[in-house]
Design a protein around this motif. Structure first.
Motif, PDB file in Angstrom:
ATOM      1  N   PRO A 318     -33.555  17.192  33.326  1.00 37.94           N
ATOM      2  CA  PRO A 318     -32.643  17.836  34.084  1.00 37.94           C
ATOM      3  C   PRO A 318     -31.430  17.373  34.508  1.00 37.94           C
ATOM      4  CG  PRO A 318     -34.887  18.379  34.698  1.00 37.94           C
ATOM      5  CD  PRO A 318     -34.903  17.245  33.931  1.00 37.94           C
ATOM      6  N   PRO A 319     -30.109  17.901  34.809  1.00 37.59           N
ATOM      7  CA  PRO A 319     -28.919  17.333  35.150  1.00 37.59           C
ATOM      8  C   PRO A 319     -29.311  16.383  36.347  1.00 37.59           C
ATOM      9  CG  PRO A 319     -28.494  19.479  34.308  1.00 37.59           C
ATOM     10  CD  PRO A 319     -29.899  19.248  34.452  1.00 37.59           C
ATOM     11  N   PRO A 320     -29.943  16.777  37.350  1.00 35.68           N
ATOM     12  CA  PRO A 320     -29.936  16.180  38.911  1.00 35.68           C
ATOM     13  C   PRO A 320     -30.780  14.958  38.604  1.00 35.68           C
ATOM     14  CG  PRO A 320     -31.042  18.149  39.120  1.00 35.68           C
ATOM     15  CD  PRO A 320     -30.515  18.026  37.742  1.00 35.68           C
ATOM     16  N   ILE A 321     -31.667  14.799  37.699  1.00 30.21           N
ATOM     17  CA  ILE A 321     -32.685  13.754  37.418  1.00 30.21           C
ATOM     18  C   ILE A 321     -32.268  12.780  36.430  1.00 30.21           C
ATOM     19  CG2 ILE A 321     -35.085  13.401  36.431  1.00 30.21           C
ATOM     20  CD1 ILE A 321     -34.994  15.093  38.980  1.00 30.21           C
ATOM     21  N   ALA A 322     -31.116  13.282  35.617  1.00 33.59           N
ATOM     22  CA  ALA A 322     -30.371  12.067  34.891  1.00 33.59           C
ATOM     23  C   ALA A 322     -29.394  11.358  35.637  1.00 33.59           C
ATOM     24  CB  ALA A 322     -29.486  13.133  33.753  1.00 33.59           C
ATOM     25  N   ALA A 323     -29.199  12.131  36.999  1.00 32.19           N
ATOM     26  CA  ALA A 323     -28.035  11.457  37.732  1.00 32.19           C
ATOM     27  C   ALA A 323     -29.013  10.189  38.494  1.00 32.19           C
ATOM     28  CB  ALA A 323     -27.500  12.291  38.827  1.00 32.19           C
ATOM     29  N   ARG A 324     -30.311  10.078  38.244  1.00 27.84           N
ATOM     30  CA  ARG A 324     -31.143   9.029  39.030  1.00 27.84           C
ATOM     31  C   ARG A 324     -31.251   8.031  38.113  1.00 27.84           C
ATOM     32  NH1 ARG A 324     -35.285  12.803  42.513  1.00 27.84           N
ATOM     33  NH2 ARG A 324     -33.785  14.012  43.597  1.00 27.84           N
ATOM     34  N   SER A 450     -31.853  24.008  36.838  1.00 31.87           N
ATOM     35  CA  SER A 450     -30.800  23.697  37.669  1.00 31.87           C
ATOM     36  C   SER A 450     -30.073  24.931  38.041  1.00 31.87           C
ATOM     37  CB  SER A 450     -29.953  22.569  37.041  1.00 31.87           C
ATOM     38  OG  SER A 450     -30.748  21.351  36.847  1.00 31.87           O
ATOM     39  N   ILE A 451     -29.431  24.769  38.848  1.00 33.72           N
ATOM     40  CA  ILE A 451     -28.672  26.276  39.169  1.00 33.72           C
ATOM     41  C   ILE A 451     -27.168  25.889  39.653  1.00 33.72           C
ATOM     42  CG2 ILE A 451     -30.382  27.654  39.947  1.00 33.72           C
ATOM     43  CD1 ILE A 451     -30.075  27.159  42.784  1.00 33.72           C
ATOM     44  N   THR A 476     -33.177  21.865  28.757  1.00 27.58           N
ATOM     45  CA  THR A 476     -32.726  23.579  28.898  1.00 27.58           C
ATOM     46  C   THR A 476     -31.533  23.760  29.363  1.00 27.58           C
ATOM     47  OG1 THR A 476     -33.927  25.584  29.237  1.00 27.58           O
ATOM     48  CG2 THR A 476     -34.083  23.996  30.830  1.00 27.58           C
ATOM     49  N   GLU A 477     -31.195  23.053  30.194  1.00 25.21           N
ATOM     50  CA  GLU A 477     -29.833  23.359  31.020  1.00 25.21           C
ATOM     51  C   GLU A 477     -28.483  23.232  29.966  1.00 25.21           C
ATOM     52  OE1 GLU A 477     -32.324  21.479  32.418  1.00 25.21           O
ATOM     53  OE2 GLU A 477     -32.568  22.686  34.135  1.00 25.21           O
ATOM     54  N   THR A 478     -28.634  22.651  28.958  1.00 24.41           N
ATOM     55  CA  THR A 478     -27.390  22.250  28.127  1.00 24.41           C
ATOM     56  C   THR A 478     -27.372  23.450  26.880  1.00 24.41           C
ATOM     57  OG1 THR A 478     -28.741  21.026  26.581  1.00 24.41           O
ATOM     58  CG2 THR A 478     -27.611  19.851  28.033  1.00 24.41           C
ATOM     59  N   SER A 479     -28.434  24.437  26.919  1.00 20.01           N
ATOM     60  CA  SER A 479     -28.684  25.467  25.888  1.00 20.01           C
ATOM     61  C   SER A 479     -27.542  26.598  26.089  1.00 20.01           C
ATOM     62  CB  SER A 479     -30.086  25.807  25.889  1.00 20.01           C
ATOM     63  OG  SER A 479     -30.284  26.692  24.655  1.00 20.01           O
ATOM     64  N   THR A 480     -27.225  26.877  24.927  1.00 16.64           N
ATOM     65  CA  THR A 480     -26.332  28.231  25.023  1.00 16.64           C
ATOM     66  C   THR A 480     -27.243  29.729  25.146  1.00 16.64           C
ATOM     67  OG1 THR A 480     -26.470  28.355  22.667  1.00 16.64           O
ATOM     68  CG2 THR A 480     -24.620  27.179  23.647  1.00 16.64           C
ATOM     69  N   GLY A 484     -32.823  27.549  30.677  1.00 12.06           N
ATOM     70  CA  GLY A 484     -33.535  27.555  31.873  1.00 12.06           C
ATOM     71  C   GLY A 484     -34.976  27.849  31.428  1.00 12.06           C
ATOM     72  N   PHE A 485     -35.305  28.299  29.980  1.00 15.70           N
ATOM     73  CA  PHE A 485     -36.566  28.618  29.369  1.00 15.70           C
ATOM     74  C   PHE A 485     -36.979  27.512  28.549  1.00 15.70           C
ATOM     75  CE2 PHE A 485     -34.735  32.334  31.578  1.00 15.70           C
ATOM     76  CZ  PHE A 485     -35.749  32.876  31.755  1.00 15.70           C
ATOM     77  N   MET A 486     -38.102  27.812  27.944  1.00 12.28           N
ATOM     78  CA  MET A 486     -38.665  26.716  26.812  1.00 12.28           C
ATOM     79  C   MET A 486     -37.642  27.038  25.681  1.00 12.28           C
ATOM     80  SD  MET A 486     -42.993  27.169  27.585  1.00 12.28           S
ATOM     81  CE  MET A 486     -43.084  28.779  27.804  1.00 12.28           C
ATOM     82  N   ASP A 487     -37.577  28.203  25.335  1.00 16.70           N
ATOM     83  CA  ASP A 487     -36.814  28.200  24.152  1.00 16.70           C
ATOM     84  C   ASP A 487     -35.485  27.588  24.121  1.00 16.70           C
ATOM     85  OD1 ASP A 487     -36.566  30.097  21.549  1.00 16.70           O
ATOM     86  OD2 ASP A 487     -34.550  30.389  22.634  1.00 16.70           O
ATOM     87  N   GLY A 488     -34.804  27.482  25.408  1.00 17.46           N
ATOM     88  CA  GLY A 488     -33.521  26.855  25.647  1.00 17.46           C
ATOM     89  C   GLY A 488     -33.700  25.350  25.369  1.00 17.46           C
TER      90      GLY A 488
END
Ligand code: FAD
Length: 504
Positions: A318-324, A450-451, A476-480, A484-488
């Protein structure tokens, strides 16, 4: 001491075809376990690969599958001692497993379904027979899920009329959102200047209608309407579909014909477990990545106990975790500031186990919508054969944050109090109780997703997927679709693998 752990091994399959990969998965299925038990080497390991992948959630594993199928070498570095990330099976004291994270799938979630099918993980219908329960103003009202209003809770007529208009408006506005670049919508600036709360106050003017959207909001995002950009909400609705079917709010909220329609036999974590088994020792557990350093035309990815040199890196967290993770050279400001501004929402799941799903005999399907309590939405999480009963409740947004510092016993007491209110005294005495609090989980720190607050997508949206040199972003946060879902997550893994193959 190195703490590298490896999954139950399949022979390394360096140039595996898609067909043999899937065959391997089927063969490996029986051997899969929920966590790895095999000890890795005792000293720090070094490996070289075409691609280093950070994160063995569905996104990272899917990317690995496709890259391996195309003949590339990969190493997947996973921080935890298990694969699956936000998809986890919780073992129950009396046997069986229940889901602590991602669980349901539904129509248009084609990529997670195809993945599960390819791995031999079957689905079954979420229990949806009998009445839903509305608990509002201290009163319980059962209502049919297949009434003329569908499964809309029976609020007053004026509220229903208002809610119908608001829902139709949301779906209409969502149609104006390009899912691959919501920040380019004609009205993006206007929508990204307000929160969902502000918009709802202006449009859901009848209090009972506002209540419905407040509950829908916390159920979908595990965030309060005041936390979300209206543009982000419209994007999320637009993303609840596929190329042939525009997204709708109804598809997000419904059980039948919606995102909660199906569950996986044996629990959702079987999907990443079986997928990881096809990758053998390419997946390295207990290897949190700390730094990603460019070295000439390649990258050195340093994790606890292992260093991987690779031509390309996929960061599938997830984006905020990538920031770590520390990046050298520094990431562009836009990318770093984006990740500073996409916090995880706040969520927990509480599952109470009973000898039987006793609420079914009362004509209830186990699904509650409530205006009070720490749990304001529940599901019947019993296994397909109903050999025991399981009530699953979401603890979301403000309610989740209130309980972050509470003991497990305190959370259990608060949750069971709600279950008794909804389902009666029998709910007071479960045979076991499991709790997954994502806000307190290392390497996720919240969920389900992520919101974005106002101003984030229009200012920083393009940095969401844009690679930085040889570093690519998935998750998932980068999906079109189905962000937010497993599919994403699966879609993002497929997309990033294509991007990397083009670049290599
Ligand atoms: C409570 C809850 C309920 C949900 N319900 C549903 C649902 O019903 N249906 C649905 O479709 N979706 C649901 N979701 C969302 C779904 O689970 C996620 O969208 C999806 O699993 C995300 O997959 P991912 O691979 O993108 O990320 P993740 O699953 O987060 O995977 C990222 C991985 O990276 C690892 N990692 C993090 N940092 C590092 C590091 N520095 N080094 C190495 N590894 C690292 C993590 O440990 C993790 O394994 C739910 C989520 C939660 C939390």
């Amino acid at each position: 001491m190195a703490r590298e752990r490896q999954l139950p091994q399949l022979p390394p399959l360096p140039r595996m075809s898609r067909r043999s990969l899937l065959g391997g998965a089927a063969a490996a299925a029986g051997a899969a376990t929920l966590t790895a038990t095999t000890a890795g080497p005792a000293s720090a390991a070094t490996r070289a690969a075409d691609v280093a992948i950070v994160g063995a959630g569905l996104a990272g594993l899917t990317a690995a599958r496709d890259l391996v199928a195309a003949g590339k070498s990969v190493v997947v570095l996973e921080a935890r001692d298990r694969v699956g990330g936000r998809v986890v099976g919780l073992n129950l004291a009396g046997g069986g497993v229940t889901e602590g994270g991602g669980e349901f799938i539904g129509p248009t979630q084609d990529r997670i379904k195809a993945l599960a099918d390819s791995l031999g993980v079957a689905t079954f219908a979420t229990y949806n027979t009998g009445n839903n329960l509305l608990y509002k103003d201290g009163k319980k009202t059962p209502y049919a899920t297949d009434g003329i209003l569908g499964s809309v809770p029976p609020i007053d007529a004026a509220g229903l009329a208002n809610a119908a208009i608001v829902q139709a408006t949301l779906d209409d506005l969502a149609k104006q959102i390009p899912v691959d670049a919501p920040w380019t919508a004609a009205k993006a600036d206007e929508w990204d200047r307000q929160t969902f709360e502000t918009w709802l106050r202006a449009n859901a003017v009848i209090p009972s209608a506002k209540f419905l959207f407040d509950v829908a909001c916390t159920s979908i995002f595990s965030a309060e309407p005041r936390e979300l950009s209206f543009l982000f909400v419209l994007f999320y609705i637009a993303a609840a579909g596929n190329a042939a079917n525009p997204g709708t709010l109804e598809r997000l909220t419904e059980t039948a014909n919606g995102a909660q329609e199906l569950r996986f036999v044996g629990g959702s974590q079987l999907v990443p477990i079986k997928l990881a088994a096809t990758l053998g020792d390419r997946v390295v557990l207990r290897a949190p990545v700390r730094t990603i350093t460019r070295s000439g035309s390649s990258y050195v990815v340093t994790a606890d106990g292992i260093t991987v040199t690779a031509k390309r890196v996929v960061v599938a967290v997830p984006p905020p975790i990538a920031a770590r993770i520390s990046y050298d050279p520094l990431l562009p400001a836009a990318r770093d500031q984006l990740t500073q501004r996409l916090p995880m929402a706040s969520v927990g799941k509480a599952i109470a186990i009973y000898d039987t799903p006793f609420w079914r005999a009362d004509g209830l399907n186990g699904q509650v919508v409530s205006d009070t309590g720490v749990v304001s939405s529940t599901f019947d999480n019993s296994p397909p054969d109903a050999s025991y009963g399981a009530l699953m409740g979401f603890i979301e947004a403000d309610e989740a944050r209130k309980l972050d510092a509470a003991s497990e016993a305190e959370v259990r007491a608060a949750v069971l109090k709600d279950y008794v209110t909804y389902f009666g005294e029998k709910a007071a005495s479960p045979t076991s109780f499991v709790l997954q609090r994502w806000n307190n989980e290392a390497f996720t720190r919240g969920g389900p997703v992520s919101i974005a607050a106002p101003g984030v997508l229009t200012q920083y949206g393009p940095a969401l997927r844009a690679p930085v040199g040889g570093i690519h972003w998935a998750g998932t946060e980068t999906s079109t679709y189905w962000m937010g879902f497993m599919d994403g997550a699966v879609r993002s893994g497929e997309r990033v693998a294509k991007d990397v193959l083009e670049a290599l």
